[in-house]
Write a protein that holds these residues in place. Structure first.
Motif, PDB file in Angstrom:
ATOM      1  N   ILE A  36       0.846  -1.197   0.000  1.00 34.10           N
ATOM      2  CA  ILE A  36       0.000   0.000   0.000  1.00 34.10           C
ATOM      3  C   ILE A  36       0.877   1.240   0.000  1.00 34.10           C
ATOM      4  CG2 ILE A  36      -1.720   1.343   1.273  1.00 34.10           C
ATOM      5  CD1 ILE A  36      -2.967  -1.266   2.164  1.00 34.10           C
ATOM      6  N   GLU A  37       0.672   2.067  -1.011  1.00 31.49           N
ATOM      7  CA  GLU A  37       1.357   3.359  -1.105  1.00 31.49           C
ATOM      8  C   GLU A  37       0.383   4.431  -0.632  1.00 31.49           C
ATOM      9  OE1 GLU A  37       3.211   6.393  -4.437  1.00 31.49           O
ATOM     10  OE2 GLU A  37       2.741   4.352  -5.023  1.00 31.49           O
ATOM     11  N   LEU A  38       0.878   5.358   0.170  1.00 35.61           N
ATOM     12  CA  LEU A  38       0.038   6.427   0.709  1.00 35.61           C
ATOM     13  C   LEU A  38       0.446   7.770   0.128  1.00 35.61           C
ATOM     14  CD1 LEU A  38       0.116   5.362   4.462  1.00 35.61           C
ATOM     15  CD2 LEU A  38      -1.723   4.951   2.813  1.00 35.61           C
ATOM     16  N   VAL A  39      -0.567   8.580  -0.179  1.00 34.54           N
ATOM     17  CA  VAL A  39      -0.362   9.938  -0.674  1.00 34.54           C
ATOM     18  C   VAL A  39      -1.311  10.840   0.109  1.00 34.54           C
ATOM     19  CG1 VAL A  39      -0.650  11.472  -2.663  1.00 34.54           C
ATOM     20  CG2 VAL A  39       0.211   9.150  -3.004  1.00 34.54           C
ATOM     21  N   THR A  40      -0.838  12.006   0.485  1.00 33.47           N
ATOM     22  CA  THR A  40      -1.749  12.993   1.067  1.00 33.47           C
ATOM     23  C   THR A  40      -1.426  14.346   0.470  1.00 33.47           C
ATOM     24  OG1 THR A  40      -2.776  13.840   3.079  1.00 33.47           O
ATOM     25  CG2 THR A  40      -0.383  13.609   3.119  1.00 33.47           C
ATOM     26  N   GLY A  41      -2.425  15.198   0.438  1.00 37.86           N
ATOM     27  CA  GLY A  41      -2.241  16.538  -0.087  1.00 37.86           C
ATOM     28  C   GLY A  41      -3.558  17.281  -0.107  1.00 37.86           C
ATOM     29  N   GLY A  42      -3.472  18.541  -0.511  1.00 33.66           N
ATOM     30  CA  GLY A  42      -4.657  19.375  -0.578  1.00 33.66           C
ATOM     31  C   GLY A  42      -4.727  20.112  -1.891  1.00 33.66           C
ATOM     32  N   THR A  43      -5.904  20.578  -2.222  1.00 33.58           N
ATOM     33  CA  THR A  43      -6.079  21.347  -3.446  1.00 33.58           C
ATOM     34  C   THR A  43      -5.672  22.804  -3.254  1.00 33.58           C
ATOM     35  OG1 THR A  43      -8.401  21.692  -2.866  1.00 33.58           O
ATOM     36  CG2 THR A  43      -7.887  19.838  -4.343  1.00 33.58           C
ATOM     37  N   ASP A  44      -5.695  23.272  -2.012  1.00 34.33           N
ATOM     38  CA  ASP A  44      -5.271  24.628  -1.664  1.00 34.33           C
ATOM     39  C   ASP A  44      -4.623  24.565  -0.286  1.00 34.33           C
ATOM     40  OD1 ASP A  44      -4.900  27.380  -1.624  1.00 34.33           O
ATOM     41  OD2 ASP A  44      -6.984  27.820  -1.083  1.00 34.33           O
ATOM     42  N   PRO A  45      -3.384  24.036  -0.208  1.00 33.40           N
ATOM     43  CA  PRO A  45      -2.776  23.742   1.094  1.00 33.40           C
ATOM     44  C   PRO A  45      -2.559  24.960   1.979  1.00 33.40           C
ATOM     45  CG  PRO A  45      -1.264  23.189  -0.705  1.00 33.40           C
ATOM     46  CD  PRO A  45      -2.523  23.692  -1.321  1.00 33.40           C
ATOM     47  N   ALA A  46      -2.742  24.745   3.279  1.00 33.42           N
ATOM     48  CA  ALA A  46      -2.483  25.771   4.293  1.00 33.42           C
ATOM     49  C   ALA A  46      -0.977  25.894   4.508  1.00 33.42           C
ATOM     50  CB  ALA A  46      -3.184  25.382   5.595  1.00 33.42           C
ATOM     51  N   ASP A  47      -0.591  26.838   5.344  1.00 33.46           N
ATOM     52  CA  ASP A  47       0.817  27.039   5.666  1.00 33.46           C
ATOM     53  C   ASP A  47       1.335  26.042   6.688  1.00 33.46           C
ATOM     54  OD1 ASP A  47       0.992  29.254   3.959  1.00 33.46           O
ATOM     55  OD2 ASP A  47       0.352  30.627   5.548  1.00 33.46           O
ATOM     56  N   HIS A  48       0.432  25.533   7.546  1.00 37.67           N
ATOM     57  CA  HIS A  48       0.858  24.619   8.604  1.00 37.67           C
ATOM     58  C   HIS A  48      -0.324  23.742   9.018  1.00 37.67           C
ATOM     59  CE1 HIS A  48      -0.836  28.146  10.608  1.00 37.67           C
ATOM     60  NE2 HIS A  48      -1.234  27.310  11.534  1.00 37.67           N
ATOM     61  N   VAL A  49      -0.008  22.639   9.656  1.00 34.75           N
ATOM     62  CA  VAL A  49      -1.045  21.767  10.203  1.00 34.75           C
ATOM     63  C   VAL A  49      -1.677  22.487  11.391  1.00 34.75           C
ATOM     64  CG1 VAL A  49      -1.479  19.532  11.294  1.00 34.75           C
ATOM     65  CG2 VAL A  49       0.185  19.692   9.438  1.00 34.75           C
ATOM     66  N   HIS A  50      -2.990  22.400  11.499  1.00 31.70           N
ATOM     67  CA  HIS A  50      -3.708  23.082  12.583  1.00 31.70           C
ATOM     68  C   HIS A  50      -3.196  22.617  13.940  1.00 31.70           C
ATOM     69  CE1 HIS A  50      -6.327  24.541   9.495  1.00 31.70           C
ATOM     70  NE2 HIS A  50      -6.905  23.371   9.287  1.00 31.70           N
ATOM     71  N   GLU A  51      -2.946  23.572  14.829  1.00 33.80           N
ATOM     72  CA  GLU A  51      -2.400  23.266  16.150  1.00 33.80           C
ATOM     73  C   GLU A  51      -3.290  22.321  16.946  1.00 33.80           C
ATOM     74  OE1 GLU A  51       0.616  23.924  17.359  1.00 33.80           O
ATOM     75  OE2 GLU A  51       1.060  24.786  15.399  1.00 33.80           O
ATOM     76  N   GLU A  52      -4.611  22.488  16.837  1.00 34.06           N
ATOM     77  CA  GLU A  52      -5.508  21.626  17.582  1.00 34.06           C
ATOM     78  C   GLU A  52      -5.433  20.181  17.085  1.00 34.06           C
ATOM     79  OE1 GLU A  52      -6.158  24.211  15.428  1.00 34.06           O
ATOM     80  OE2 GLU A  52      -8.290  24.550  15.559  1.00 34.06           O
ATOM     81  N   VAL A  53      -5.091  20.002  15.820  1.00 36.29           N
ATOM     82  CA  VAL A  53      -4.912  18.664  15.251  1.00 36.29           C
ATOM     83  C   VAL A  53      -3.609  18.048  15.764  1.00 36.29           C
ATOM     84  CG1 VAL A  53      -4.502  17.436  13.074  1.00 36.29           C
ATOM     85  CG2 VAL A  53      -6.357  19.113  13.243  1.00 36.29           C
ATOM     86  N   VAL A  54      -2.554  18.834  15.779  1.00 38.66           N
ATOM     87  CA  VAL A  54      -1.267  18.370  16.320  1.00 38.66           C
ATOM     88  C   VAL A  54      -1.456  17.908  17.772  1.00 38.66           C
ATOM     89  CG1 VAL A  54       1.080  19.063  16.959  1.00 38.66           C
ATOM     90  CG2 VAL A  54       0.124  19.785  14.748  1.00 38.66           C
ATOM     91  N   ALA A  55      -2.156  18.715  18.561  1.00 32.01           N
ATOM     92  CA  ALA A  55      -2.392  18.386  19.976  1.00 32.01           C
ATOM     93  C   ALA A  55      -3.228  17.114  20.114  1.00 32.01           C
ATOM     94  CB  ALA A  55      -3.075  19.558  20.680  1.00 32.01           C
ATOM     95  N   ALA A  56      -4.271  16.970  19.309  1.00 34.58           N
ATOM     96  CA  ALA A  56      -5.138  15.789  19.391  1.00 34.58           C
ATOM     97  C   ALA A  56      -4.384  14.521  19.016  1.00 34.58           C
ATOM     98  CB  ALA A  56      -6.355  15.961  18.489  1.00 34.58           C
TER      99      ALA A  56
END
Length: 140
Positions: A36-56
Motif C-alpha cells: 500500500i502506497e500512501l499519498v496525502t495533499g490538498g487542493t489549496d494547502p495551508a501554511d501549517h497543520v492546525h495546532e488543535e490537530v497536532v495536539a489531538a
C-alpha cells in the motif's frame, strides 16, 4: 501489486493529516509497506497543520508537529486506486478519465474546534482508516 491510497482535503492541514498518520500506522502494523502506497495533499494547502490537530494526535502518541501541508497533483490522483476526501468535494480533485474509486467521508473540519470536538473527529477518522484497511486486506 501496489494499491495507492490518496487522502485528500482542501488545506491538507487537519482531517487528511490525521487520516494519513493513522494510515501510516495501520500500514506498518499490518506489514503492508510493500503493498500500500500512501499519498496525502490538498487542493489549496495551508501554511501549517492546525495546532488543535497536532495536539489531538499527540494525545494518542502520534507526533505530526513537523508535517507541512502540500499540494496534491493530478498525476498523484490519476495514479491512485482510492481517493478519500474528508468532507470536501472531489470534483476539483479527480480528473476526467480517472478510473479509481472516490469516497467522501463527510467529516467535520477540526479547524477552530474545541479539544473535545477534535478528539471526536480524530477518533472517527481512526475508525474509518482501520475499516478501510480491513477492506483492502480482505481479498489478500
Amino acid at each position: 501489486m501496489t494499491t495507492t491510497l490518496a487522502l485528500v482535503c482542501v488545506q491538507n492541514a487537519g482531517r487528511s493529516q490525521i487520516a494519513y498518520a493513522f494510515a501510516e500506522r495501520e500500514r506498518a502494523a499490518r506489514g503492508l509497506a510493500d503493498e500500500i502506497e500512501l499519498v496525502t495533499g490538498g487542493t489549496d494547502p495551508a501554511d501549517h497543520v492546525h495546532e488543535e490537530v497536532v495536539a489531538a494526535m499527540r494525545e494518542v502518541g502520534i507526533d505530526i508537529a513537523d508535517r507541512t501541508p502540500r499540494e496534491v497533483t493530478f498525476a498523484e490522483i490519476r495514479s491512485a486506486d482510492y481517493v478519500i476526501t474528508m468532507g470536501c468535494s472531489a470534483e476539483d480533485v479527480c480528473p476526467a478519465g480517472w478510473a479509481g474509486e472516490n469516497r467522501d467521508w463527510d467529516l467535520e473540519d477540526p479547524d477552530g474546534q474545541t479539544p473535545e470536538a477534535v478528539a471526536r473527529i480524530r477518533d472517527e477518522i481512526e475508525a474509518r482508516v482501520a475499516d478501510l484497511f480491513d477492506e483492502l486486506e480482505a481479498p489478500r
